[in-house]
Motif scaffolding. Structure first.
Motif, PDB file in Angstrom:
ATOM      1  N   ASN A 161       0.859  -1.175   0.000  1.00 21.72           N
ATOM      2  CA  ASN A 161       0.000   0.000   0.000  1.00 21.72           C
ATOM      3  C   ASN A 161       0.900   1.231   0.000  1.00 21.72           C
ATOM      4  O   ASN A 161       1.381   1.673   1.046  1.00 21.72           O
ATOM      5  CB  ASN A 161      -0.916  -0.007   1.229  1.00 21.72           C
ATOM      6  CG  ASN A 161      -1.937   1.114   1.203  1.00 21.72           C
ATOM      7  OD1 ASN A 161      -1.671   2.201   0.709  1.00 21.72           O
ATOM      8  ND2 ASN A 161      -3.124   0.855   1.753  1.00 21.72           N
ATOM      9  N   GLN A 162       1.147   1.783  -1.190  1.00 22.21           N
ATOM     10  CA  GLN A 162       2.091   2.885  -1.293  1.00 22.21           C
ATOM     11  C   GLN A 162       1.601   4.139  -0.581  1.00 22.21           C
ATOM     12  O   GLN A 162       2.401   4.878   0.000  1.00 22.21           O
ATOM     13  CB  GLN A 162       2.372   3.195  -2.764  1.00 22.21           C
ATOM     14  CG  GLN A 162       3.132   2.093  -3.477  1.00 22.21           C
ATOM     15  CD  GLN A 162       3.644   2.524  -4.841  1.00 22.21           C
ATOM     16  OE1 GLN A 162       4.138   3.631  -4.997  1.00 22.21           O
ATOM     17  NE2 GLN A 162       3.535   1.646  -5.818  1.00 22.21           N
TER      18      GLN A 162
ATOM     19  N   GLU B 229      -0.133   4.302   2.137  1.00 17.83           N
ATOM     20  CA  GLU B 229       0.094   4.124   3.567  1.00 17.83           C
ATOM     21  C   GLU B 229       1.568   4.289   3.927  1.00 17.83           C
ATOM     22  O   GLU B 229       1.912   4.935   4.927  1.00 17.83           O
ATOM     23  CB  GLU B 229      -0.396   2.740   3.978  1.00 17.83           C
ATOM     24  CG  GLU B 229      -0.275   2.428   5.448  1.00 17.83           C
ATOM     25  CD  GLU B 229      -0.752   1.012   5.757  1.00 17.83           C
ATOM     26  OE1 GLU B 229       0.086   0.081   5.754  1.00 17.83           O
ATOM     27  OE2 GLU B 229      -1.963   0.846   5.965  1.00 17.83           O
TER      28      GLU B 229
ATOM     29  N   SER C  84      -3.208  -5.628  -6.049  1.00 15.23           N
ATOM     30  CA  SER C  84      -1.991  -5.064  -5.476  1.00 15.23           C
ATOM     31  C   SER C  84      -0.945  -6.156  -5.292  1.00 15.23           C
ATOM     32  O   SER C  84      -1.275  -7.284  -4.913  1.00 15.23           O
ATOM     33  CB  SER C  84      -2.283  -4.415  -4.117  1.00 15.23           C
ATOM     34  OG  SER C  84      -3.191  -3.350  -4.251  1.00 15.23           O
TER      35      SER C  84
END
Length: 422
Positions: free
Chosen positions: A231-232, A234, A276
């Protein structure tokens, strides 16, 4: 290094084959994986030059064609002079002979800007991973291959195990100098120096980083998320950097052979899959050090041990896949409904779904996702098999196509560093 001290690498056979087939062979891998040791043990008629030598680097940058006379030639750390690759392209286009050029580098060349185009159709790319436990102890690379057989032999998985050995291996990682360190403190010093070298040298070869502290903070945050969906947004929030900067830094970590983004398995378009990728570190020891996990006591306090076990398994899977990346694929499977398989292995239209379980006990409820995956893919592959790796002793069957195997077979008892040769 004497012959008695050298530890053979699983990739050796594939490298020999590539040199007999293609005019340019590119061997990549993180610093300290053993690329130089491996290539220097090839046939003695090969000339060897390293761009770590400043005179050689200067010649490669100012007059690259002058370096390429009298092949076969091995060029170490070739990513430091991108113009050299264009000179090699010109040479190969005039004289195309297998094995003329062997390039090594601490970066994935296909991810470097312009490199893929300059060597397209002329080069084959191989990736030397750090040692996995079986390779370090001199084992063969056949455990996962056996899972694709029509009638698999599970006997090698059923040998006596050191059940908690994976914890020692995940702390040590796979770099030979770290594996040789006899104490936790010595290993911690080595990893500290390794990260510093990466930040101050390899990273600067790849890109101009405005803030090294920001980059190292992102490395630490990314290490805390090993084995998880990436999760980029985050990570960028927690690192206090812009999303575009986070994206660039992660790309640099991947280009520099530090992390791997494992993509989702997408053979069944009718299922709502999570797209993802999952984030893993190429070397578990580096990840542990970045997280402040310096010894077994610190590891035992973690509430995410399952993810670290998955990271430990990944290190062996990565070494297995690298032996023949053209036939082997590695992915994972997860649906939006919650069904999940940690790893999906593919080879020649045959599929093995792999679920990692930390528990020493396993029942029908633990293989539900494997059953769902098999049912979803049964008509799309030549064969589909489900494997649950768990912390017990016995091989257990849950039907003809699902079997539980002790993950301890991947983690032999660690030989004391003082007795280890490499």
């Amino acid at each position: 290094m004497s012959d008695s001290e050298y530890l053979p690498r699983w990739l050796q056979g594939q490298l020999d084959l590539a040199l007999r087939t293609m005019p340019v062979v590119v061997l990549t891998g993180a610093r300290q994986t053993g690329k130089t040791t491996l290539v220097q043990r090839l046939q003695p008629l090969r000339r060897y030059l390293t761009l770590d030598d400043l005179d050689v680097l200067d010649q490669a940058q100012r007059a690259p064609d002058s370096l390429l006379v009298n092949p076969p030639l091995t060029l170490d750390e070739a990513q430091r002079a991108p113009d050299l690759l264009l000179a090699i392209k010109r040479y190969v286009d005039k004289t195309r002979r297998p094995g003329d050029f062997l390039l090594t580098g601490s970066a994935q060349f296909p991810l470097l800007r312009g490199v893929a185009d300059s060597l397209a159709g002329r080069a084959v790319y191989l990736d030397l991973s750090s040692f996995c436990p079986l390779e370090w102890q001199g084992g063969v690379a056949g455990l996962f291959d056996s899972l694709f057989a029509v009638n698999p032999d599970y006997a090698p998985w059923d040998a006596p195990k050191a059940h908690d050995a994976w914890r020692q291996w995940v702390l040590r990682g796979g770099f030979a100098p770290a594996l040789r360190c006899p104490t936790d403190d010595m290993r911690g010093l080595w990893f500290g120096g390794y990260v510093k070298t990466y930040l101050e040298r390899d990273l600067r070869d790849l890109s101009n980083i405005e803030s090294l502290p920001d980059f190292q903070r992102l490395m630490q945050i990314a290490a805390q998320r090993t084995g998880r969906l990436l999760n980029q947004a985050e990570i960028a929030r927690d690192a206090g950097i812009a999303h575009v900067t986070c994206h660039r830094y992660l790309n640099l970590l991947e280009t520099g052979c530090q992390i791997e983004r494992v993509q989702s398995f997408t053979a069944n378009p009718t299922v709502a899959l999570v797209k993802s990728p999952k984030l893993f570190w190429r070397d578990s020891g580096v990840a542990c050090w970045l997280c402040g996990i310096y010894d077994l006591a610190a590891l035992a306090k973690r509430n995410d041990l399952g993810f670290w076990l998955e990271q430990a398994v990944f290190q062996t899977l990565h070494a297995w896949r690298a032996i023949d990346p053209f036939r082997r694929r590695l992915s994972f499977w997860r649906t939006r409904g919650g069904a999940e398989v940690d790893f999906v292995l593919e080879q020649d239209q045959h599929v093995v779904a792999l679920e990692v379980k930390a528990s020493s006990r396993i029942g029908l409820g633990d293989v539900t996702s494997l059953r769902q995956f098999i049912e979803a893919q049964a008509h799309r592959a030549a064969s589909v098999r489900g494997i649950a790796l768990y912390g017990g002793d016995d091989v257990r069957f849950f039907g003809a196509d699902i079997v539980a195997l002790p993950y301890g077979a991947l983690f032999p008892a660690l030989v004391p560093p003082d007795d280890t040769n490499a």
